[in-house]
Design a protein around this motif. Structure first.
Motif, short mmCIF file in Angstrom:
data_model
loop_
_atom_site.label_atom_id
_atom_site.label_comp_id
_atom_site.label_asym_id
_atom_site.label_seq_id
_atom_site.Cartn_x
_atom_site.Cartn_y
_atom_site.Cartn_z
N LYS A 159 8.99 8.46 12.96
CA LYS A 159 9.71 9.21 13.99
C LYS A 159 10.94 8.46 14.40
CE LYS A 159 9.11 11.38 18.50
NZ LYS A 159 8.18 11.60 19.64
N LYS A 160 10.79 7.11 14.58
CA LYS A 160 11.95 6.32 14.99
C LYS A 160 13.00 6.30 13.88
CE LYS A 160 9.57 3.24 18.22
NZ LYS A 160 9.20 1.84 18.52
N GLU B 230 14.74 9.58 13.91
CA GLU B 230 15.68 9.69 15.04
C GLU B 230 16.96 8.93 14.75
OE1 GLU B 230 13.47 8.32 18.34
OE2 GLU B 230 12.39 10.22 18.69
#
Length: 515
Positions: free
Chosen positions: A28-29, A32
């Motif tokens: 997810k990071k 992002e």
């Protein structure tokens, strides 16, 4: 033991769950960060596109302003030239009107004076008629003869004396004309021009270019006549655009220029793009094509007559004669024919064949540029041949082929004869065999209409009529008058090119037999 295994399995499951959760958090990071980086890149690209678009917009505006300024300057210049031209035309028209007014006033005064003189002449004519009538009446009383009887008496008494005096007078006039040969020649030329030069000039100085439709005329003229002015300036020909459907006339005394204009115009019509730049390109191509054709035709003439060693400029001038006609006869074909005839005659007489053929081919060389250089085609041809180191025999043959100088070599006489044969053969110059025969028959019929003629024969392709008269009916003095009357009747009743020589022959024979 069992519980230990269950605990290990549970611990492993917990570890797997924690690892899965940690992987999800890490992806997810990363996602992002990638999204953030993509957004920044997109913003950068958008900003650069906006800057580039604004730069191109400014450049387009600058170019548009420059084009508008250029078009405005050109339009203002054209308007200024047009106004100046209109002002000149107005001044010329005003001057013409003033001149016409002055001429009209002068003409009215002359008309009034002439009317007065005519009135006086009519009065004097009436008075003369009365005096003449009274004198005739008095003479009839004195002589005892009527007017008709007196005329017949005088005619019968003085006919022979008058015939002799008239013949002597004719001889005197002819002798005076020989002394004034130049003036008489000018009169003959003027008469010939009046009789046939207008049609002949029209035939040899214009070419007609067909058009696919009448709309093409407007495109050839162009906006404010820009295209037609460009064509006329580049080719040196006049374009005549009139009411003739689907056709344009090209007019020029230079046949080569007229051929260049014809080829360029036909190609422009086929191409469809007609503007000054395209016109200039097509005219240049047409000039190259005509120059190549001229060179090829000159080389063909030299090859066909088997003449070698001609200067390249002479070959080019020979090729130009392809576009020149004389009395409807192509000059290049005529020159080739004269060369071949000269070679045949020279071979029969044992003269140098190559020299005779060379002189025959070059005898009309001056006609290739006689519309550009002052002088007769004979003198021009001699100058050209001398410039390019032709032999003295060839120069003399060129100079003597029309009798400008007396021929003093056999080659000159051969070329003179070959030129006459080629020019006078039936059908060579503008008329077919049928018209040629009819013209000769009519010439002989006109001549036979006179009394005292035993026979007449048209010779030299109708350029001479030879008349045999009966010696017991036509005297030596009457021959002179008869020749003059025949020539006058031929002038009045026939149409013919050039001139016709009337040759009257009277022969007296004495026959006796020894027994």
């Amino acid at each position: 033991m069992f519980w230990e295994i269950v605990g290990i399995v549970a611990a492993v499951a917990v570890v797997l769950v924690i690892g899965f959760l940690l992987g999800i958090v890490y992806r997810k990071k990363v996602a992002e960060r990638e999204i953030s980086s993509a957004e920044e890149e997109a913003k950068r690209i958008i900003n650069e596109s906006i800057k580039a678009a604004e730069s191109k917009k400014r450049e387009a505006l600058v170019e548009a302003r420059e084009e508008i300024h250029k078009n405005r300057t050109e339009y203002e210049r054209e308007v200024k030239e047009r106004r100046a031209e209109l002002s000149k035309q107005e001044r010329r028209l005003q001057q013409k009107e003033e001149t016409l007014d002055r001429k009209t006033d002068t003409l009215e005064k002359k008309t009034e004076s002439l009317n007065q003189k005519l009135s006086q002449a009519d009065a004097m004519q009436e008075e003369i008629k009365l005096v003449k009538k009274s004198q005739l009446e008095m003479l009839e009383k004195i002589s005892g003869y009527t007017v008709d009887e007196a005329k017949q008496y005088l005619i019968s008494n003085v006919e022979s004396e008058v015939t002799h005096e008239m013949a002597a007078k004719v001889r005197e006039v002819e002798a005076r004309y020989k002394d004034e040969a130049e003036e008489r020649a000018r009169e003959i030329i003027a008469t010939a021009i009046q009789r046939c030069a207008a049609d002949h000039a029209s035939e040899i100085t214009v070419s007609v270019v067909p058009l696919p439709n009448d709309e093409m005329k407007g495109r050839i003229i162009g906006r404010e006549g820009r295209n037609i002015r460009s064509i006329e300036t580049l080719t040196g020909c006049d374009l005549i655009i009139d009411d003739t459907p689907e056709a344009i006339t090209l007019s020029s005394f230079d046949p080569v220029r007229r051929e260049v204009a014809r080829i360029a115009l036909e190609r422009l019509i086929q191409d469809g793009r007609i503007h000054p730049a395209r016109i200039e390109e097509m005219v240049a191509k047409a000039q190259k094509e005509v120059a190549a054709t001229i060179k090829a035709e000159g080389e063909r003439a030299a090859l066909e007559t088997n003449i070698h060693g001609l200067h390249p400029e002479i070959i080019r001038l020979l090729g130009r004669m392809k576009y020149r006609t004389s009395y409807g006869q192509n000059v290049l074909n005529h020159s080739i024919e004269v060369a071949q005839l000269s070679g045949l005659i020279a071979a029969e007489l044992g003269v140098d064949v190559q020299t005779a053929k060379r002189a025959g081919l070059l005898h009309d060389l001056g006609k290739s540029i006689d519309h550009e250089v002052e002088g007769s085609h004979v003198s021009i041809g001699v100058d050209i041949a001398r410039k390019y180191k032709e032999s003295p025999e060839v120069l003399h043959a060129i100079e003597a082929h029309h009798g400008d100088v007396e021929p003093h070599s056999v080659v000159a006489c051969i070329v003179q004869a070959a030129d006459a044969i080629s020019a006078s053969r039936p059908g060579a110059r503008r008329e077919n065999v049928e018209n040629y025969v009819k013209r000769l028959e009519k010439l002989e019929a006109v001549t036979r209409s006179f009394p005292g003629i035993s026979g007449c024969y048209a010779i030299q392709a109708g350029r001479e009529i030879r008349v045999m008269v009966k010696p017991e009916e036509v005297s030596e003095d009457q021959m002179v008058l008869l020749a003059r009357d025949i020539a006058k009747k031929i002038e009045d009743e026939l149409t013919y090119p050039g001139q016709i020589k009337v040759h009257v022959i009277r022969e007296t024979k004495a026959v006796e037999y020894a027994k």
